[in-house]
Design an enzyme around this catalytic site. Structure first.
Site, PDB file in Angstrom:
ATOM      1  N   LYS A 190      42.159  56.093  42.503  1.00 53.13           N
ATOM      2  CA  LYS A 190      41.549  55.008  41.715  1.00 53.13           C
ATOM      3  C   LYS A 190      40.366  54.500  42.510  1.00 53.13           C
ATOM      4  O   LYS A 190      40.515  54.125  43.683  1.00 53.13           O
ATOM      5  CB  LYS A 190      42.605  53.918  41.549  1.00 53.13           C
ATOM      6  CG  LYS A 190      42.174  52.600  40.974  1.00 53.13           C
ATOM      7  CD  LYS A 190      43.430  51.721  40.913  1.00 53.13           C
ATOM      8  CE  LYS A 190      43.267  50.455  40.123  1.00 53.13           C
ATOM      9  NZ  LYS A 190      42.332  49.509  40.667  1.00 53.13           N
TER      10      LYS A 190
HETATM   11  P1  FBP Z   1      40.741  44.785  38.081  1.00 54.23           P
HETATM   12  O1  FBP Z   1      40.647  45.701  36.897  1.00 54.23           O
HETATM   13  O2  FBP Z   1      41.025  43.391  37.670  1.00 54.23           O
HETATM   14  O3  FBP Z   1      39.519  44.939  38.971  1.00 54.23           O
HETATM   15  O4  FBP Z   1      42.028  45.265  38.895  1.00 54.23           O
HETATM   16  C1  FBP Z   1      42.020  46.442  39.667  1.00 54.23           C
HETATM   17  C2  FBP Z   1      42.455  46.126  41.074  1.00 54.23           C
HETATM   18  O5  FBP Z   1      42.482  47.261  41.903  1.00 54.23           O
HETATM   19  C3  FBP Z   1      43.812  45.429  41.131  1.00 54.23           C
HETATM   20  O6  FBP Z   1      44.875  46.339  41.151  1.00 54.23           O
HETATM   21  C4  FBP Z   1      43.694  44.615  42.366  1.00 54.23           C
HETATM   22  O7  FBP Z   1      44.429  43.444  42.313  1.00 54.23           O
HETATM   23  C5  FBP Z   1      42.243  44.279  42.418  1.00 54.23           C
HETATM   24  O8  FBP Z   1      41.541  45.219  41.650  1.00 54.23           O
HETATM   25  C6  FBP Z   1      41.729  44.294  43.833  1.00 54.23           C
HETATM   26  O9  FBP Z   1      40.345  44.131  43.790  1.00 54.23           O
HETATM   27  P2  FBP Z   1      39.496  43.755  45.069  1.00 54.23           P
HETATM   28  O10 FBP Z   1      40.270  44.208  46.277  1.00 54.23           O
HETATM   29  O11 FBP Z   1      38.209  44.488  44.897  1.00 54.23           O
HETATM   30  O12 FBP Z   1      39.333  42.294  45.027  1.00 54.23           O
END
Ligand code: FBP
Length: 274
Positions: A190
């Site tokens: 991802k």
């Molecule tokens: P979003 O679609 O809200 O960006 O979520 C994806 C994700 O990977 C979540 O699983 C995680 O909580 C968040 O983004 C972490 O994002 P970052 O570390 O960039 O703040």
């Protein structure tokens, strides 16, 4: 041992993973735009939409999820992906690190996990430690035959000091992170969206056919979001793992209706957007 199947968290080879680990990673502030999203059962219900191929939860919310299913006799909830590491943004740290707080044994044997998720911060001074922790997780998941999704987010001191670094959405950085998913034995990686279809092509060129999904990111308009997802799939990506762009909406199911043909049929969003 060979790679394991990802069939339980994909449909026609692609995925829409509903991520709901934000209460850990960002805190309740992420629920403020749509207060009902602070209630896990609201998001569990959203996960029953046909488009959702898995729901990604931290251990405590995963326990709640299984109780909710049992208590209400729900048998059409999304397959469960247990996120086995995570961190809050409350402490001051010397660099990015995400500790493991759920074993694969517990996730599979007690939570009946269909998949395992792990965040990797390559580029942090703690990268070596995280690789070691990931090794144990990946190898245990292999024993159970459950697929591993790596949230591959290169960031941290080491990477910031590289003169060529332009940020975590730099296509070269995203592609390197994606490649690490392949090298370290993930079944799906991802990645942050690198800004364009060309950027995602660079990611695909690096992963040797490993499944890739785009990370949703902060909330944007329906049109902008659908366009990014379309570009990802058109470049060979396998879909999406998304949180805020779903649960921060008043009508999450409405957007899921539109994402479904884009992700699973490669439809152009201009043909499906209302
Ligand atoms: P979003 O679609 O809200 O960006 O979520 C994806 C994700 O990977 C979540 O699983 C995680 O909580 C968040 O983004 C972490 O994002 P970052 O570390 O960039 O703040």
């Amino acid at each position: 041992m060979n790679r394991v199947t990802t069939a339980q968290i994909t449909r026609n080879g692609n995925a829409l993973i509903l991520a709901y680990d934000h209460g850990t990673e960002h805190g309740p502030v992420d629920f403020e735009p749509m207060p009902k999203s602070a209630d896990p059962t609201h998001v569990f219900d959203v996960g029953r939409h046909d488009a959702v191929t898995a729901i990604a939860l931290q251990k405590g919310i995963a326990e709640y999820y299984r109780s909710w299913e049992a208590e209400h006799g729900i048998d059409d909830g999304a397959p469960l992906l247990v996120k086995v590491n995570g961190n809050s943004n409350l402490p001051k740290r010397d660099d990015y690190y995400s500790p493991t707080q759920c074993s694969v044994d517990y996730a599979v044997e007690h939570l009946d996990a269909d998949a395992i998720g792990y965040t990797m911060y390559a580029g942090s001074i703690h990268e070596d430690r995280m690789w070691t922790e990931f090794r144990e997780i990946q190898e245990t998941a292999r024993e159970y035959g459950v697929p591993v999704v790596m949230w591959s987010y290169p960031r941290g001191t080491g990477i910031r000091e590289n003169d060529a670094y332009t940020g975590q959405e730099d296509p070269a950085v995203v592609a390197y992170g994606a490649r690490l998913g392949l090298e370290l034995g993930a079944d799906v990686v991802k990645c942050k969206y690198p800004g364009s279809r060309e950027g995602w092509t660079q990611v695909e060129d690096a992963v040797g056919g490993l499944k890739t999904v785009m990370s949703g990111g902060s909330k944007r308009s329906d049109e902008a979001f659908l366009d990014d997802v379309y570009s990802t799939v058109a470049a060979g990506g396998n879909g999406l793992a998304v949180g805020r762009n779903i649960f921060q909406r008043e009508d999450p199911e409405g957007l899921l209706d539109e994402l479904e043909p884009v992700i699973f049929e490669g439809a152009d969003p201009r043909q499906v957007h209302r």
